[in-house]
Write a protein that holds these residues in place. Structure first.
Motif, PDB file in Angstrom:
ATOM      1  N   SER A 196       0.592  -1.409   0.053  1.00 17.94           N
ATOM      2  CA  SER A 196      -0.064  -0.087   0.040  1.00 17.94           C
ATOM      3  C   SER A 196       0.919   1.263  -0.200  1.00 17.94           C
ATOM      4  CB  SER A 196      -0.776   0.118   1.313  1.00 17.94           C
ATOM      5  OG  SER A 196      -1.766  -1.086   1.394  1.00 17.94           O
ATOM      6  N   ASP A 211      -5.776  -1.365  -4.890  1.00 14.67           N
ATOM      7  CA  ASP A 211      -5.157  -1.975  -3.720  1.00 14.67           C
ATOM      8  C   ASP A 211      -6.234  -2.801  -3.033  1.00 14.67           C
ATOM      9  OD1 ASP A 211      -3.809  -2.485  -1.255  1.00 14.67           O
ATOM     10  OD2 ASP A 211      -3.627  -0.508  -0.722  1.00 14.67           O
ATOM     11  N   GLN A 230      -7.718  -0.074  -0.277  1.00 16.73           N
ATOM     12  CA  GLN A 230      -7.964  -0.910   0.481  1.00 16.73           C
ATOM     13  C   GLN A 230      -9.393  -0.795   1.266  1.00 16.73           C
ATOM     14  OE1 GLN A 230      -4.298  -2.169   2.476  1.00 16.73           O
ATOM     15  NE2 GLN A 230      -4.853  -4.271   2.864  1.00 16.73           N
TER      16      GLN A 230
HETATM   17 MG   LIG Z   1      -2.067  -2.714   2.198  1.00 18.29          MG
END
Ligand SMILES: [Mg+2]
Ligand SMILES: Nc1ncnc2c1ncn2[C@@H]1O[C@H](COP(=O)(O)OP(=O)(O)OP(=O)(O)O)[C@@H](O)[C@H]1O
Length: 336
Positions: free
Chosen positions: A46, A161, A85
Motif C-alpha cells: 500500500s 489496492d 483497500q
Molecule cells: Mg495494504
C-alpha cells in the motif's frame, strides 16, 4: 494506448519512525502494462501505491511518470486513480453521487455525468444500488462503487489496492474477468495489489514479489512460479506452498543445497524413491492435499486428484518430478 502512464521507481524509500516500509525500491512499469504487487502483510504494497499517488512523500528516491519526476506534482494533478483497500467513499453522497462527483468537478454536464456513471455501474453490476448511501451497502458493493468511480476518472494510471478483496467467490471471479477485459480495452497502466494467488497469476502481465519493502523478483507470473529467484518467493507464490528441504535429507542433495518441490510435482507412486506416512488428507473437492511425514521427520505436502485412496496412517511412496526439483543455496536462499 502508447507511451502514456509509464512509471519508474528509483531507489524509492519510505520510513515511518523505525519501520522501513519501502526500502530502496527500483521498478519499471511499462505504459499500458498491468503489474501485480504481492507480498506478506506489512511488506509495503500500500505504501508503494501511496507514494505513486503522491499521498505520501518518499524519504529518498524518485517516482517518475512518463519520464518526469512527479515530486512537486500534487496528488490531484497526477492523472492517477487509486482504489483504496478500504474504498473511501464519500459517506454523505449516494452511490450515484460518488460516481458523478469527479465528473462534475471536471464540469461534465449532469446528464452526461449520469449517463457515464450508469454505464460504469452496469458494467460492475451495481446499477440498482445507485440511490443508496455507502452505509446502506455491503463491503463488496462499496468496493464495486469505488472501482466504478476509478473507472470514470479515465486516468493514465490505475492504482488498485486489493479491489476485489471483499467480494464473494463468484463475484470475485466475474469482476476479475471484467477487470481483465477492461484493461485489454482501455490499455491503462495498472498497478494492482492482491493477496489472492489466482489474481496474482491471472491478472498481471508481470508480478512483483515484495518482502519487507524490497523487491525479491519481477517477471511474468508463470516464470516467477516456475523459476522462483529464492526460497522466499518459492514459499510465497503457490498454495499450498512449495516443499523446501534444507540440506540433503529425504530428497537427496547436499548440505549446502536446499531442494524445493511443489506439491503438484510429487506423485504417489508405489515405486517412488521417497518413503512417507500420510498424516492428514484434505479433500478439497476438485483435488486433495496430503500432509505426509518422512522417517527423518521431514514434512512433505502432496497434491493429488480428488480421490487419492489413502487415509491418515497409510504408508506411501512419493516420486518427485525430476524436471521440477528446484535447487537453492542453503546459506543465501538464492536459486542455483
Ligand atoms: Mg495494504
Ligand atoms: N502511517 C503509518 N505510520 C506508521 N507505520 C506505517 C504507516 N503506514 C504503514 N506503516 C508500516 O509500514 C509497513 C508497510 O505497510 P503497508 O501498509 O505498505 O503494508 P502492506 O504490504 O500494504 O500490508 P497489507 O497487506 O496488510 O495491506 C508496515 O510495517 C506498516 O505497519
Amino acid at each position: 494506448m502508447t507511451g502514456r502512464g509509464a512509471i519508474r521507481l528509483e531507489s524509492l524509500t519510505k520510513t515511518y519512525g523505525r519501520t522501513t516500509a519501502v526500502d530502496g525500491m527500483d521498478l519499471d512499469v511499462r505504459a499500458g502494462e498491468m503489474i501485480t504487487l504481492v507480498g506478506p502483510s506489512g511488506s509495503g504494497k500500500s505504501t508503494v501505491l501511496r507514494l505513486i499517488a503522491g499521498l505520501d512523500r518518499p524519504d529518498r528516491g524518485r517516482v517518475l511518470v512518463d519520464g518526469r519526476d512527479v515530486a512537486l506534482v500534487p496528488p490531484h494533478r497526477r492523472a492517477v486513480a487509486m482504489v483504496f483497500q478500504d474504498y473511501a467513499l464519500y459517506p454523505h453522497l449516494t452511490a450515484l453521487g460518488n460516481l458523478t462527483f469527479g465528473l462534475r468537478v471536471r464540469r461534465v454536464p449532469r446528464a452526461e455525468a449520469d449517463r457515464r456513471a450508469r454505464t460504469a455501474a452496469e458494467r460492475l453490476g451495481i446499477a440498482d444500488l445507485l440511490d443508496r448511501h455507502p452505509d446502506e451497502m455491503s463491503g463488496g458493493q462499496r468496493q464495486r462503487v469505488a472501482l466504478a468511480r476509478a473507472l470514470l476518472r479515465e486516468p493514465s494510471v490505475y492504482l488498485l489496492d486489493e479491489p476485489l478483496a471483499s467480494l464473494d467467490a463468484p463475484l470475485r471471479l466475474a469482476t476479475r474477468a471484467d477487470l481483465l477485459a477492461l484493461h485489454r480495452e482501455l490499455g491503462t497502466t495498472t498497478v494492482h495489489v492482491t493477496h489472492d494467488q489466482a489474481e496474482a497469476m491471472t491478472l498481471g502481465d508481470r508480478v512483483v514479489v515484495l518482502d519487507r519493502g524490497r523487491v525479491r523478483q519481477v517477471g511474468p507470473p508463470q516464470q516467477v512460479y516456475d523459476e522462483p529467484a529464492d526460497t522466499f518467493v518459492a514459499g510465497f507464490l503457490g498454495s499450498p506452498p512449495m516443499n523446501l528441504v534444507a540440506g540433503g535429507g529425504t530428497l537427496g542433495g547436499r548440505p549446502d543445497v536446499t531442494l524445493g518441490v511443489r506439491p503438484e510435482d510429487l506423485a504417489l507412486d508405489a515405486e517412488g524413491p521417497v518413503e512417507a506416512t500420510v498424516e492428514v488428507v484434505e479433500a478439497l473437492g476438485s483435488e486433495a492435499v496430503l500432509l505426509t511425514r518422512c522417517p527423518d521427520g521431514t514434512r512433505l505436502t502432496v497434491r493429488t486428484g480428488p480421490r487419492p485412496g489413502v487415509r491418515p496412517g497409510d504408508p506411501v511412496r512419493l516420486r518427485p518430478d525430476p524436471d521440477r526439483v528446484h535447487r537453492f543455496d542453503t546459506a543465501t536462499g538464492r536459486r542455483r
